[in-house]
Scaffold this active site. Structure first.
Site, mmCIF file in Angstrom:
data_model
loop_
_atom_site.group_PDB
_atom_site.id
_atom_site.type_symbol
_atom_site.label_atom_id
_atom_site.label_comp_id
_atom_site.label_asym_id
_atom_site.label_seq_id
_atom_site.Cartn_x
_atom_site.Cartn_y
_atom_site.Cartn_z
ATOM 1 N NE ARG A 64 -4.038 0.488 1.725
ATOM 2 C CZ ARG A 64 -5.236 0.264 1.190
ATOM 3 N NH1 ARG A 64 -5.687 -0.954 1.052
ATOM 4 N NH2 ARG A 64 -5.999 1.273 0.809
ATOM 5 C CB ILE A 91 -7.873 3.991 3.338
ATOM 6 C CG1 ILE A 91 -9.122 3.237 3.781
ATOM 7 C CG2 ILE A 91 -7.394 4.953 4.418
ATOM 8 C CD1 ILE A 91 -10.288 4.086 4.155
ATOM 9 C CG LEU A 92 -6.821 9.065 -0.248
ATOM 10 C CD1 LEU A 92 -7.354 10.491 -0.210
ATOM 11 C CD2 LEU A 92 -6.208 8.735 -1.601
ATOM 12 C CG ASN A 106 -14.665 11.319 1.027
ATOM 13 O OD1 ASN A 106 -14.740 10.830 -0.103
ATOM 14 N ND2 ASN A 106 -15.127 10.694 2.098
ATOM 15 C CB THR A 107 -19.079 13.453 -1.280
ATOM 16 O OG1 THR A 107 -20.451 13.117 -1.051
ATOM 17 C CG2 THR A 107 -18.590 12.752 -2.526
ATOM 18 C CG HIS A 108 -19.369 8.917 4.167
ATOM 19 N ND1 HIS A 108 -18.669 7.779 3.811
ATOM 20 C CD2 HIS A 108 -20.240 8.540 5.129
ATOM 21 C CE1 HIS A 108 -19.099 6.767 4.543
ATOM 22 N NE2 HIS A 108 -20.055 7.205 5.351
ATOM 23 C CG ASP A 140 -8.946 13.162 9.602
ATOM 24 O OD1 ASP A 140 -9.330 12.055 9.168
ATOM 25 O OD2 ASP A 140 -9.355 13.646 10.679
ATOM 26 N N GLY A 142 -7.953 9.417 9.400
ATOM 27 C CA GLY A 142 -8.904 8.384 9.812
ATOM 28 C C GLY A 142 -9.825 7.981 8.675
ATOM 29 C CG ASP A 144 -15.549 7.837 5.604
ATOM 30 O OD1 ASP A 144 -15.040 8.435 4.645
ATOM 31 O OD2 ASP A 144 -16.017 6.686 5.512
HETATM 32 C C1 GAR Z 1 -21.216 8.088 -3.492
HETATM 33 O O1 GAR Z 1 -22.424 7.865 -2.794
HETATM 34 C C2 GAR Z 1 -20.101 8.393 -2.531
HETATM 35 O O2 GAR Z 1 -20.470 9.155 -1.428
HETATM 36 C C3 GAR Z 1 -19.708 7.003 -2.106
HETATM 37 O O3 GAR Z 1 -19.687 6.302 -3.316
HETATM 38 C C4 GAR Z 1 -20.723 6.806 -4.162
HETATM 39 C C5 GAR Z 1 -20.143 7.046 -5.531
HETATM 40 O O4 GAR Z 1 -21.160 7.254 -6.462
HETATM 41 N N1 GAR Z 1 -18.464 6.995 -1.428
HETATM 42 C C6 GAR Z 1 -18.217 6.205 -0.373
HETATM 43 O O5 GAR Z 1 -19.011 5.409 0.058
HETATM 44 C C7 GAR Z 1 -16.850 6.394 0.234
HETATM 45 N N2 GAR Z 1 -16.789 5.742 1.516
HETATM 46 P P1 GAR Z 1 -20.854 7.326 -8.026
HETATM 47 O O6 GAR Z 1 -19.924 6.200 -8.391
HETATM 48 O O7 GAR Z 1 -22.208 7.209 -8.658
HETATM 49 O O8 GAR Z 1 -20.228 8.676 -8.288
#
Ligand code: GAR
Length: 203
Positions: A64, A91-92, A106-108, A140, A142, A144
């Site tokens: 990794r 994970i970065l 990031n979007t979660h 960061d 961790g 999320d």
């Molecule tokens: C999104 O819902 C994003 O938040 C999630 O993957 C999906 C990507 O959607 N990310 C995670 O769960 C990271 N832990 P997409 O492939 O349609 O853009």
């Protein structure tokens, strides 16, 4: 405009909507490259727009650490102002986090700190919560755990399955991510490592 490198692993619908946002008049950021860790539709979205993409797959590296260094170099080559993780499912590592500290968004698909990790939507459904949602945050060390930039709630319906709920969350994610990328690109972000504030925000 601010230079964005977008990382993705999945269907790339968040990347697709961010690309559309960057095409709107006056949007303060532009996607200069797309990085993936596996073969995925995100590469096609980049190609459609004439944007370069690169693939750095974990299985091509000894460990990794080596993978993370290669990913760091591949992203750095495009000199991003911000790195956007839009459904990047790895994970970065520490080299990456050091190099782009405070500049990774990031979007979660859950209201953090509830349901971190790769199965947020399934975990929320299994728990039986009535409200979940979308979190856009700085990355960061961790999983999320980074400072939160914005959150928005999504109701869980009695007949939701993982797909229907995830799709309703993604509708929110696409808008919130584009909004937060624009806000950070324009105004920057100040964080003490826990709380994040975008200067000029009333919240
Ligand atoms: C999104 O819902 C994003 O938040 C999630 O993957 C999906 C990507 O959607 N990310 C995670 O769960 C990271 N832990 P997409 O492939 O349609 O853009």
């Amino acid at each position: 405009p601010a230079r964005l490198v977008v990382l993705a692993s999945g269907t790339g619908s968040l990347l697709r909507s961010l690309l559309d946002a960057t095409r709107t008049d006056g949007y303060p950021a532009t996607v200069v490259a797309v990085g993936v860790d596996r073969e995925c539709p995100a590469e096609g979205h980049a190609a459609d727009e004439g944007i370069p993409s690169f693939r750095v797959a974990l299985r091509d590296f000894e460990d990794r650490t080596a993978w993370d260094r290669a990913l760091t170099d591949a992203v750095a080559a495009h000199e991003p102002d911000l790195v956007v993780s839009a459904g990047f499912m790895k994970i970065l590592g520490s080299a990456f986090l050091e190099r782009f500290a405070g500049r990774i968004i990031n979007t979660h698909p859950a209201l953090l700190p509830s349901f971190p990790g790769a199965h947020a939507v399934a975990d929320a459904l299994a728990y039986g919560v009535k409200v979940t949602g979308s979190t856009v945050h700085l990355v960061d060390g961790g999983v999320d755990t980074g400072p939160i930039l914005a959150q928005e709630a999504v109701q869980v319906l009695d007949d939701d399955d993982e797909d229907t709920l995830h799709e309703r969350i993604k509708v929110v994610e696409r808008r919130l991510l584009a909004e937060m990328v624009a806000a950070v690109a324009t105004r920057g972000v100040v964080s003490d490592g826990r709380k994040a504030v975008i200067p000029g925000d009333r919240t």
